[in-house]
Scaffold this active site. Structure first.
Site, PDB file in Angstrom:
ATOM      1  N   ASP A 194      67.967 -11.821  72.892  1.00 14.47           N
ATOM      2  CA  ASP A 194      69.172 -11.104  72.453  1.00 14.47           C
ATOM      3  C   ASP A 194      69.773 -10.198  73.530  1.00 14.47           C
ATOM      4  O   ASP A 194      70.749  -9.495  73.278  1.00 14.47           O
ATOM      5  CB  ASP A 194      68.861 -10.277  71.189  1.00 14.47           C
ATOM      6  N   GLU A 280      54.541  -3.074  77.586  1.00 20.38           N
ATOM      7  CA  GLU A 280      54.909  -3.266  78.994  1.00 20.38           C
ATOM      8  C   GLU A 280      53.960  -2.524  79.922  1.00 20.38           C
ATOM      9  O   GLU A 280      53.448  -3.086  80.886  1.00 20.38           O
ATOM     10  CB  GLU A 280      56.353  -2.786  79.242  1.00 20.38           C
TER      11      GLU A 280
HETATM   12  C1  UGA Z   1      62.050  -4.153  72.358  1.00 16.71           C
HETATM   13  C2  UGA Z   1      61.681  -4.768  73.706  1.00 16.71           C
HETATM   14  O1  UGA Z   1      62.861  -4.984  74.467  1.00 16.71           O
HETATM   15  C3  UGA Z   1      60.961  -6.082  73.467  1.00 16.71           C
HETATM   16  O2  UGA Z   1      60.725  -6.758  74.680  1.00 16.71           O
HETATM   17  C4  UGA Z   1      59.674  -5.767  72.749  1.00 16.71           C
HETATM   18  O3  UGA Z   1      58.989  -6.975  72.457  1.00 16.71           O
HETATM   19  C5  UGA Z   1      60.029  -5.088  71.436  1.00 16.71           C
HETATM   20  O4  UGA Z   1      60.847  -3.943  71.625  1.00 16.71           O
HETATM   21  C6  UGA Z   1      58.736  -4.655  70.737  1.00 16.71           C
HETATM   22  O5  UGA Z   1      58.545  -3.474  70.529  1.00 16.71           O
HETATM   23  O6  UGA Z   1      57.944  -5.537  70.490  1.00 16.71           O
HETATM   24  P1  UGA Z   1      63.606  -5.250  70.399  1.00 16.71           P
HETATM   25  O7  UGA Z   1      65.060  -5.498  70.588  1.00 16.71           O
HETATM   26  O8  UGA Z   1      63.211  -4.126  69.490  1.00 16.71           O
HETATM   27  O9  UGA Z   1      62.922  -5.111  71.795  1.00 16.71           O
HETATM   28  O10 UGA Z   1      62.852  -6.598  69.897  1.00 16.71           O
HETATM   29  P2  UGA Z   1      63.451  -7.991  69.432  1.00 16.71           P
HETATM   30  O11 UGA Z   1      64.593  -8.372  70.326  1.00 16.71           O
HETATM   31  O12 UGA Z   1      63.663  -7.968  67.970  1.00 16.71           O
HETATM   32  O13 UGA Z   1      62.215  -8.974  69.766  1.00 16.71           O
HETATM   33  C7  UGA Z   1      61.796  -9.256  71.067  1.00 16.71           C
HETATM   34  C8  UGA Z   1      61.663 -10.780  71.255  1.00 16.71           C
HETATM   35  O14 UGA Z   1      60.700 -11.285  70.339  1.00 16.71           O
HETATM   36  C9  UGA Z   1      62.960 -11.544  71.003  1.00 16.71           C
HETATM   37  O15 UGA Z   1      63.134 -12.544  71.980  1.00 16.71           O
HETATM   38  C10 UGA Z   1      62.777 -12.111  69.618  1.00 16.71           C
HETATM   39  O16 UGA Z   1      63.456 -13.331  69.366  1.00 16.71           O
HETATM   40  C11 UGA Z   1      61.266 -12.327  69.563  1.00 16.71           C
HETATM   41  N1  UGA Z   1      60.742 -12.203  68.172  1.00 16.71           N
HETATM   42  C12 UGA Z   1      61.174 -11.224  67.336  1.00 16.71           C
HETATM   43  C13 UGA Z   1      59.818 -13.118  67.726  1.00 16.71           C
HETATM   44  O17 UGA Z   1      59.428 -14.038  68.474  1.00 16.71           O
HETATM   45  N2  UGA Z   1      59.354 -13.011  66.422  1.00 16.71           N
HETATM   46  C14 UGA Z   1      59.788 -12.034  65.572  1.00 16.71           C
HETATM   47  O18 UGA Z   1      59.332 -12.004  64.409  1.00 16.71           O
HETATM   48  C15 UGA Z   1      60.715 -11.130  66.053  1.00 16.71           C
HETATM   49 MN    MN Z   2      65.939  -7.231  71.393  1.00 18.51          MN
END
Ligand code: UGA
Ligand code: MN
Length: 332
Positions: A194, A280
């Site tokens: 995203d 990280e």
């Molecule tokens: C922030 C950080 O930028 C992420 O790199 C980190 O993984 C995340 O927090 C965290 O705390 O784990 P954020 O925007 O809150 O990011 O997280 P998302 O964008 O919702 O998810 C990170 C990635 O994991 C995305 O590529 C998303 O598609 C993937 N994801 C999300 C999954 O594979 N499964 C899920 O159930 C949710």
């Molecule tokens: Mn994100």
């Protein structure tokens, strides 16, 4: 123009870097000579508007062919066999906006030479949607999957900080890299689906020796987070509003590591640890990195080349009003 295009296509395929360079110099020189000659000999002192318009048009054409030759030289340089591969790891999960997000990424990565996209779905098997999508996307890719265990999935009423996302997916990508690419020369970047990525970021990270770092825009309730450098250009601390005491207080989008670090430490994985928001920093610490190892990029960390954007959850409640129109199976 057709002949010119054919000749250019011939040159694109057959020419070596050296010949291209000579051609570039020669064409620039000839172009300038031609303009000078026309100005001195053909254009009368009180040249007509038509003459000037013609010469201006010709000048623009020459500038365009100069740009074209420059870009050919650049593409010859960047297709160099020795260029490290950029492995981009993207965890992704099924939701309404997934295809739109992946489309944005694909169309960005298409422009980056020697990029290998590792897409890891949060599912028990590959989805048809992502499979079809990747078969059309003109980026070298690998399609993996692993389902996040139920106990690690964020519940609807839980704060997003509670449980980290994309952990198992990134770990599967690490195993894949160790297994399939242990001998490749490359750099690994964890690009969530995203975010928004400037093409320049990939030039910056390509030659990472150990780990490179840079600012990330629109994250941590700030305009940007960034490593803070001393006068020697070394990272000394972090501009962040949250847990600044972390050894590496940055976002996933704010660093890349040399593939060798990952293959040399076969046990290192992403782990959230007991405290939240430590993914990280734990990962970089486990790779035995020190602050002094970090290579600041993006012009001494003064430029934002990646944004931690988040797409608004689409509302499709009006779908219920569409009952009179037959529903088809189109993929969105
Ligand atoms: C922030 C950080 O930028 C992420 O790199 C980190 O993984 C995340 O927090 C965290 O705390 O784990 P954020 O925007 O809150 O990011 O997280 P998302 O964008 O919702 O998810 C990170 C990635 O994991 C995305 O590529 C998303 O598609 C993937 N994801 C999300 C999954 O594979 N499964 C899920 O159930 C949710
Ligand atoms: Mn994100």
């Amino acid at each position: 123009m057709v002949i010119v295009a054919r000749v250019e296509r011939f040159f694109t395929r057959k020419l070596t870097m050296k010949a291209l360079f000579i051609l570039y110099i020669a064409s620039t020189f000839l172009g300038l000579f031609w303009i000078g000659f026309n100005f001195n000999n053909n254009v009368p002192q009180n040249s007509s508007k038509e003459d000037i318009a013609f010469l201006t048009k010709r000048l623009i054409e020459l500038e365009k062919s100069e740009e074209h030759l420059k870009s050919l030289i650049k593409s010859k340089e960047t297709n160099n066999e020795d260029l490290p591969i950029i492995f981009v790891v993207t965890p992704t999960h099924s939701r309404l906006e997934q295809k739109a997000e992946l489309t944005r990424l694909c169309q960005c990565f298409m422009h980056v030479p020697k990029l290998h996209w590792i897409v890891v779905e949060d599912r028990e098997s590959r989805s048809r949607l992502v499979e079809n999508f990747l078969s059309k996307c003109k980026v070298v890719s690998s399609h993996l999957f692993v389902k996040t265990p139920d106990e690690s999935v964020l519940k609807a009423n839980e704060s997003r900080w509670k449980k980290p996302r994309g952990v198992q997916q990134r770990n599967v990508a690490l195993s894949y890299l160790r297994f399939e690419h242990s001998r490749s020369k490359g750099v690994v970047f964890f690009a969530d689906d995203d975010n928004v990525y400037d093409l320049e970021l990939f030039n910056e990270m390509r030659h990472t020796q150990k780990a490179s770092v840079w600012p990330v825009g629109l994250v941590g309730k700030l305009k940007y987070e960034t490593p803070v450098l001393d006068s020697q250009g070394k990272v000394i601390f972090w501009r962040t509003a949250w847990k600044g005491t972390r050894k590496f207080a940055l976002d996933m989008a704010g660093f890349a590591v040399n593939l060798k670090l990952i293959t040399d430490s076969p046990k290192v994985q992403f782990r959230s640890g007991r405290s939240i928001g430590m993914l990280e920093t734990n990962f970089l610490s486990d790779l035995n990195l020190e602050l002094s190892d970090l290579e600041p990029k993006a012009n001494g960390c003064t430029q934002v080349l990646v944004w931690h954007t988040r797409t608004e959850k689409p509302v499709i409640k009006n779908e219920g009003k569409m009952l009179k129109i037959p529903v088809d199976q189109r993929e969105v």
